[in-house]
Design a protein around this motif. Structure first.
Motif, short mmCIF file in Angstrom:
data_model
loop_
_atom_site.label_atom_id
_atom_site.label_comp_id
_atom_site.label_asym_id
_atom_site.label_seq_id
_atom_site.Cartn_x
_atom_site.Cartn_y
_atom_site.Cartn_z
N PRO A 1 -53.99 28.14 -7.92
CA PRO A 1 -54.35 26.79 -8.37
C PRO A 1 -53.19 25.80 -8.28
N MET A 2 -51.97 26.28 -8.49
CA MET A 2 -50.83 25.37 -8.39
C MET A 2 -50.58 24.93 -6.95
N ARG A 3 -50.82 25.83 -6.01
CA ARG A 3 -50.71 25.44 -4.60
C ARG A 3 -51.86 24.52 -4.21
N TYR A 4 -53.01 24.73 -4.81
CA TYR A 4 -54.19 23.91 -4.53
C TYR A 4 -53.96 22.47 -4.98
N ARG A 5 -53.31 22.30 -6.13
CA ARG A 5 -53.07 20.96 -6.68
C ARG A 5 -51.60 20.79 -7.03
N PRO A 6 -50.74 20.60 -6.02
CA PRO A 6 -49.29 20.49 -6.29
C PRO A 6 -48.94 19.32 -7.21
N GLU A 7 -49.77 18.27 -7.20
CA GLU A 7 -49.47 17.13 -8.06
C GLU A 7 -49.66 17.47 -9.54
N THR A 8 -50.52 18.41 -9.86
CA THR A 8 -50.62 18.86 -11.26
C THR A 8 -49.69 20.03 -11.52
N ALA A 9 -49.35 20.78 -10.48
CA ALA A 9 -48.43 21.91 -10.64
C ALA A 9 -47.05 21.44 -11.10
N ARG A 10 -46.60 20.32 -10.57
CA ARG A 10 -45.25 19.83 -10.87
C ARG A 10 -45.03 19.67 -12.38
N PRO A 11 -45.87 18.92 -13.10
CA PRO A 11 -45.62 18.79 -14.54
C PRO A 11 -45.87 20.10 -15.30
N LEU A 12 -46.80 20.93 -14.83
CA LEU A 12 -47.03 22.22 -15.51
C LEU A 12 -45.81 23.13 -15.36
N ASN A 13 -45.23 23.15 -14.17
CA ASN A 13 -44.02 23.96 -13.96
C ASN A 13 -42.85 23.41 -14.77
N GLU A 14 -42.74 22.10 -14.86
CA GLU A 14 -41.67 21.49 -15.66
C GLU A 14 -41.84 21.86 -17.14
N LEU A 15 -43.09 21.86 -17.61
CA LEU A 15 -43.35 22.25 -18.99
C LEU A 15 -42.93 23.70 -19.22
N ALA A 16 -43.34 24.60 -18.33
CA ALA A 16 -42.95 26.01 -18.48
C ALA A 16 -41.44 26.16 -18.42
N ALA B 1 -40.94 38.27 -11.78
CA ALA B 1 -40.06 38.09 -12.93
C ALA B 1 -38.61 37.93 -12.49
N ARG B 2 -38.18 38.74 -11.54
CA ARG B 2 -36.80 38.63 -11.05
C ARG B 2 -36.55 37.25 -10.42
N ARG B 3 -37.55 36.75 -9.68
CA ARG B 3 -37.41 35.43 -9.08
C ARG B 3 -37.33 34.34 -10.16
N ILE B 4 -38.17 34.46 -11.17
CA ILE B 4 -38.17 33.47 -12.25
C ILE B 4 -36.85 33.50 -13.02
N VAL B 5 -36.34 34.69 -13.30
CA VAL B 5 -35.07 34.79 -14.01
C VAL B 5 -33.95 34.13 -13.19
N ARG B 6 -33.97 34.31 -11.88
CA ARG B 6 -32.94 33.72 -11.01
C ARG B 6 -33.14 32.22 -10.78
N HIS B 7 -34.39 31.80 -10.55
CA HIS B 7 -34.62 30.44 -10.06
C HIS B 7 -35.47 29.57 -10.97
N GLY B 8 -36.14 30.14 -11.95
CA GLY B 8 -36.95 29.35 -12.85
C GLY B 8 -38.37 29.12 -12.35
N TYR B 9 -39.04 28.20 -13.03
CA TYR B 9 -40.45 27.91 -12.74
C TYR B 9 -40.65 26.77 -11.77
N ARG B 10 -39.60 26.09 -11.43
CA ARG B 10 -39.75 24.99 -10.47
C ARG B 10 -39.99 25.58 -9.09
N PRO B 11 -40.88 24.97 -8.31
CA PRO B 11 -41.13 25.51 -6.96
C PRO B 11 -39.88 25.42 -6.10
N ALA B 12 -39.77 26.36 -5.16
CA ALA B 12 -38.59 26.39 -4.27
C ALA B 12 -38.60 25.18 -3.36
#
Length: 182
Positions: free
Chosen positions: A19-34, A171-182
């Motif tokens: 769903p985040m790839r489907y709607r990147p404009e809504t994914a951005r604030p959701l990822n920032e919140l996480a 999980a390893r990717r999130i620990v290294r890079h976070g929730y923001r898209p690459a």
């Protein structure tokens, strides 16, 4: 198969990823919140503890994808690993955690049922266990946000893989890079 056509291979983009790839404009604030809730600098709650709250609430909501994902991410950041995550998910009252974290999980469980279930007694109990107003605030917000994230994932009927290895890689990717898209 998701309830809507996300335009991608769900096996490669399970759970919230599709769903985040489907709607990147809504994914951005959701990822920032996480990112803010779970990883931003915090004076007292570790990223592992905050992920544990997210995993616990996701388990209460029976959201398989979010529970597995945040359990793996919590385990990757907690010294006691998945053993502790499993203890908390099974019964936070007997898990090997601090009284403060136990009291915060009680608040998180109340939020999961209804925000109005957070009582003055629960808040006072958390304060007596050493929780600060900031910790109480952030616990309520993490729990509320994960109720939303869980409903987003399950409401669209997205794929929740059974293999824990995929969640551990994520999980390893999130620990290294976070929730923001690459």
């Amino acid at each position: 198969m998701a309830h809507i056509d996300l335009g991608l291979d769900e096996r490669a983009h399970p759970g919230i990823v599709g769903p985040m790839r489907y709607r990147p404009e809504t994914a951005r604030p959701l990822n920032e919140l996480a990112e803010t809730l779970l990883r931003a600098p915090h004076p007292t709650l570790t990223p592992g503890e905050r992920e544990l709250i997210a995993a616990y609430v996701s388990g209460l909501n029976e959201c398989r994808f979010c529970c597995a994902s945040h359990s793996a991410t919590a385990a990757a950041q907690l010294p006691a690993g998945m053993g502790l995550v499993d203890q908390v998910r099974a019964d936070p009252e007997t898990a090997a955690i601090t009284g403060k974290l136990r009291a915060l999980l009680r608040i998180a469980a109340a939020v999961q049922r209804s925000g109005r279930d957070v009582t003055a007694e629960l808040v006072d109990g958390a304060r007596r266990a050493g929780a600060t107003d900031l910790e109480i605030h952030d616990t309520v917000l993490i729990a509320a946000a994960f109720c939303m994230f869980n409903r987003y994932v399950d409401g669209l009927g997205t794929l929740a893989p059974d293999d824990p290895a995929g969640y551990e890689i994520s999980a390893r990717r999130i620990v290294r890079h976070g929730y923001r898209p690459a």
